[in-house]
Design an enzyme around this catalytic site. Sequence first.
Site, PDB file in Angstrom:
ATOM      1  CE1 TYR A 116      -1.197   5.895   1.940  1.00  0.00           C
ATOM      2  CE2 TYR A 116      -2.911   4.228   1.805  1.00  0.00           C
ATOM      3  CZ  TYR A 116      -1.599   4.619   1.596  1.00  0.00           C
ATOM      4  OH  TYR A 116      -0.707   3.745   1.027  1.00  0.00           O
ATOM      5  CB  SER A 149      -3.175   2.088  -1.274  1.00  0.00           C
ATOM      6  OG  SER A 149      -3.590   1.438  -0.086  1.00  0.00           O
TER       7      SER A 149
END
Length: 257
Positions: free
Chosen positions: A162, A149
């Site tokens: 995350y 990501s």
Amino acid sequence: MTEASLFDLTGHVSVVTGGNSGIGLGFARGLARAGADVCIVGRNPERNADAADILRAYGGRVLALSCDVGDEQQVIDTIARAAGELGRIDSCFVNAGVPQGVTPFLEMDLAEFRRITSINLDAAFVTLREAAKVMVTQGDGGSLVGTASLAARQGVPRGQGYAASKAGLIAIMNSIAVELGKHGIRANSVLPGWVETPMTDGIFGWDRFRDRVQPRIPAKRWGRPTDFESVAVYLASPASSYHTGDTLLIDGGYSMF
């Protein structure tokens, strides 16, 4: 080998975790369209069945397996079952994950942090390990791919868990590339930008976010799962036989602007 055969995946077997929707289904659809047999792994049986119907339209074998990737034994059993029923594993796309939370950093406890890293990092590690074992035993190489990501490279408020999980995944992939290169196993990461998936439905519906972020994308649109079909074929195919230890950025130019 002809130019066309570089991207022909007939006889190729691929496993895609989180393959029943979003980017995972984009990966799986690209692989199936190129002739691969595909095993999709997901927690939701209904979504698995719907995705399998989509993939079967391309003519290859499709196996849909329900699995909680947060359970190590379930992952071990699922990878073994995929290899057993489809005969081998040539590529594995580790895409299953959970989104970042909404808890401010100063209020985040370790349980919340670990809730995210247990799936996005720990489960990815187990999946990659088990798929790599199959490939090493087969003796003819393979391709491992992890979905990272932009959060791994850019600061994201309330996204420490995350971001850590996705940065850690890239590090794992790079280490695999170095250690298992002698077995002909390639390991690369795909780093998506802002993509329309069930995971991003909520934030994309927020006017303030949309009005601030979308104008920064040179491609002038959100990414789509279909944008990941061709990169899956490339990374699974002989065309990428000398491409390993890399992170492929697919963000419509967002990070450049």
